[in-house]
Design a protein around this motif. Structure first.
Motif, short mmCIF file in Angstrom:
data_model
loop_
_atom_site.label_atom_id
_atom_site.label_comp_id
_atom_site.label_asym_id
_atom_site.label_seq_id
_atom_site.Cartn_x
_atom_site.Cartn_y
_atom_site.Cartn_z
N ALA A 46 -4.13 1.65 -4.25
CA ALA A 46 -3.52 1.66 -2.81
C ALA A 46 -4.70 1.72 -1.93
O ALA A 46 -4.66 0.97 -0.79
CB ALA A 46 -2.82 2.91 -2.65
N ARG A 47 -5.77 2.38 -2.16
CA ARG A 47 -7.19 2.57 -1.42
C ARG A 47 -7.65 0.94 -1.62
O ARG A 47 -8.04 0.52 -0.46
CB ARG A 47 -8.05 3.43 -1.81
CG ARG A 47 -7.43 5.00 -1.53
CD ARG A 47 -8.61 6.04 -1.57
NE ARG A 47 -9.10 6.17 -2.95
CZ ARG A 47 -8.79 6.74 -3.92
NH1 ARG A 47 -7.73 7.74 -3.74
NH2 ARG A 47 -9.31 6.98 -5.02
N GLU A 48 -7.83 0.48 -2.58
CA GLU A 48 -8.37 -0.96 -2.98
C GLU A 48 -7.78 -1.86 -2.15
O GLU A 48 -8.16 -3.07 -1.55
CB GLU A 48 -8.86 -1.10 -4.43
CG GLU A 48 -9.88 -0.26 -4.96
CD GLU A 48 -9.92 -0.48 -6.29
OE1 GLU A 48 -9.15 -1.32 -7.02
OE2 GLU A 48 -10.88 0.06 -6.94
N ARG A 49 -6.39 -1.66 -2.17
CA ARG A 49 -5.53 -2.76 -1.51
C ARG A 49 -5.63 -2.71 0.06
O ARG A 49 -5.77 -3.64 0.64
CB ARG A 49 -3.87 -2.26 -1.75
CG ARG A 49 -2.93 -3.19 -1.18
CD ARG A 49 -2.72 -4.50 -1.67
NE ARG A 49 -3.70 -5.42 -1.32
CZ ARG A 49 -4.02 -6.69 -2.01
NH1 ARG A 49 -3.63 -6.72 -2.99
NH2 ARG A 49 -4.99 -7.33 -1.24
N ALA A 50 -5.59 -1.51 0.61
CA ALA A 50 -5.81 -1.16 2.04
C ALA A 50 -7.48 -1.74 2.34
O ALA A 50 -7.46 -2.49 3.44
CB ALA A 50 -5.70 0.20 2.12
N ALA A 51 -8.38 -1.52 1.58
CA ALA A 51 -9.66 -2.29 1.78
C ALA A 51 -9.65 -3.50 1.82
O ALA A 51 -10.32 -4.35 2.78
CB ALA A 51 -10.72 -1.54 0.82
N ASP B 75 -3.37 9.04 -10.45
CA ASP B 75 -4.53 8.46 -9.59
C ASP B 75 -4.98 7.18 -9.85
O ASP B 75 -5.48 6.88 -8.68
CB ASP B 75 -5.77 9.44 -10.71
CG ASP B 75 -5.65 10.89 -10.59
OD1 ASP B 75 -5.04 11.50 -9.49
OD2 ASP B 75 -6.03 11.48 -11.54
N SER C 44 -7.86 -5.18 4.84
CA SER C 44 -8.62 -5.01 5.91
C SER C 44 -9.68 -5.83 6.12
O SER C 44 -10.52 -5.88 7.31
CB SER C 44 -9.34 -3.57 6.02
OG SER C 44 -10.10 -2.98 5.22
N LEU D 267 1.62 4.16 -3.05
CA LEU D 267 1.44 5.83 -2.86
C LEU D 267 2.71 6.40 -3.14
O LEU D 267 2.61 7.35 -3.71
CB LEU D 267 0.99 5.92 -1.23
CG LEU D 267 -0.51 5.60 -0.96
CD1 LEU D 267 -0.75 5.99 0.54
CD2 LEU D 267 -1.56 6.31 -1.75
N HIS E 21 0.90 -1.12 -0.06
CA HIS E 21 -0.07 0.01 0.12
C HIS E 21 0.67 1.23 -0.07
O HIS E 21 0.85 2.11 -0.71
CB HIS E 21 -0.89 -0.07 1.11
CG HIS E 21 -1.51 1.43 1.38
ND1 HIS E 21 -1.05 2.26 2.21
CD2 HIS E 21 -2.79 1.92 0.93
CE1 HIS E 21 -1.96 3.51 2.30
NE2 HIS E 21 -2.97 2.98 1.58
N ARG F 270 -3.24 5.65 -6.94
CA ARG F 270 -3.57 5.90 -5.54
C ARG F 270 -4.86 5.06 -5.31
O ARG F 270 -5.26 4.60 -4.11
CB ARG F 270 -3.94 7.49 -5.37
CG ARG F 270 -2.66 8.57 -5.35
CD ARG F 270 -2.70 9.73 -5.40
NE ARG F 270 -1.69 10.63 -5.01
CZ ARG F 270 -1.46 11.84 -5.52
NH1 ARG F 270 -2.47 12.57 -5.94
NH2 ARG F 270 -0.33 12.56 -5.16
N LEU F 271 -5.77 5.13 -6.30
CA LEU F 271 -6.92 4.37 -6.00
C LEU F 271 -6.66 3.06 -5.91
O LEU F 271 -7.46 2.10 -4.96
CB LEU F 271 -7.77 4.44 -7.48
CG LEU F 271 -8.90 3.36 -7.72
CD1 LEU F 271 -9.98 3.84 -6.69
CD2 LEU F 271 -9.72 3.46 -8.86
#
Length: 290
Positions: free
Chosen positions: A255-260, A249, A263, A236, A232, A252-253
């Motif tokens: 990375a957000r999906e990876r974090a989601a 962009d 989790s 970034l 993640h 970054r998207l």
């Protein structure tokens, strides 16, 4: 593809030493003609045969690899020489015998002639053995290559190492850490430049450049698909680099999906629900739940 008879596995299980010695004799005869035989029957049978037989002769093949002769000058002989080298490395990879010593030997042979076809095969063996060591060898080879030849050399190596067409018997797994995959992605985007991408219209036959572009995409995809906080953070960081500006962009998207995705907890089994109802707690199922 040549194949050993079905009963050979059973014979090897009962008389392993005798079978090993018999196969070594046959393989030695083929190695003596390695520059003149395109499809050595016994070596091919070991490559595509059973794990039982492969395990018997892998130590012998490892010894042969570590004293592999210099390539011949004649073009056809060089082709046979390179193909049979790839077969031996592929067998050792399947047998789990690409150890540190083999990796070091592959590295030395690659760096001795990095721009040749046989040098490329040694590079494939190195990456199959040690992906991180392979990256450093590529960097070293590029540093020793004239500047005007670095781009074409990198395109060729990346196409043959990570392109999605079958160039070799040797399989290279793209399964390193997020940091290592980041460095491979940087290398690919530096030398397989997006502004040089080829735009095709209609039906076309892919060439080396197309394969290098696919390799570039595969390396970045491997990083994007790597789980964990390190991946993640790496995505970034890449988003802020000029080399990846046009993907900012998107990274970054991702990375957000990876974090989601990281989790999300694993679904509970029925037994876990019953345990929770009784004790208001459950046994940890992953390291993160400890």
């Amino acid at each position: 593809i040549s194949q050993f008879p079905e009963w050979l596995d059973e014979l090897a299980a009962r008389h392993g030493e005798q079978v090993r010695e018999a196969l070594k004799g046959e393989l030695a005869a083929e190695f003596a003609e390695a520059n003149r035989i395109a499809h050595p029957a016994n070596l091919s049978s070991v490559e595509y045969g059973s794990d039982v037989v492969r395990a018997l002769v892998a130590p012998y093949l490892r010894d042969q690899l570590l004293c592999w002769p210099s390539p011949p000058d004649e073009e056809e002989a060089l082709g046979f020489h390179t193909q049979n080298l790839a077969r031996v490395i592929a067998i050792l990879a399947k047998a789990g015998m690409l150890d540190v010593e083999v990796a070091a030997f592959c590295e030395r042979r690659f760096l001795a002639e990095p721009l040749s076809d046989v040098g490329q095969t040694w590079l494939q063996g190195l990456l199959a053995a040690d992906l991180a060591r392979g990256l450093e060898a590529i960097r070293q080879a590029l540093a020793g290559t004239p500047k005007e030849e670095r781009g074409p050399a990198a395109v060729r190596w990346l196409a043959n190492l990570f392109g999605d067409r079958d160039y070799s018997h040797i399989t290279i797994r793209i399964d390193g850490s997020a940091v290592l995959l980041r460095e491979y992605a940087r290398l690919a985007y530096e030398y397989v430049r997006r502004e040089d991408d080829v735009e095709h219209e209609g039906v076309f036959t892919p060439d080396q450049r197309d394969d290098a572009e696919r390799a570039r995409g595969r390396l970045l995809s491997a990083l994007i698909e790597t789980p964990g906080a390190e991946a993640h953070d790496t995505l970034l960081a890449l988003a802020d680099e000029p080399l990846f500006e046009y993907l900012r962009d998107r990274l970054r998207l991702m990375a957000r999906e990876r974090a989601a995705a990281d989790s999300e907890r694993q679904p509970w089994a029925a037994e876990a629900v019953a345990e929770f109802e009784k004790r208001f707690t459950t046994a940890p199922r992953t390291r993160d739940e400890l």
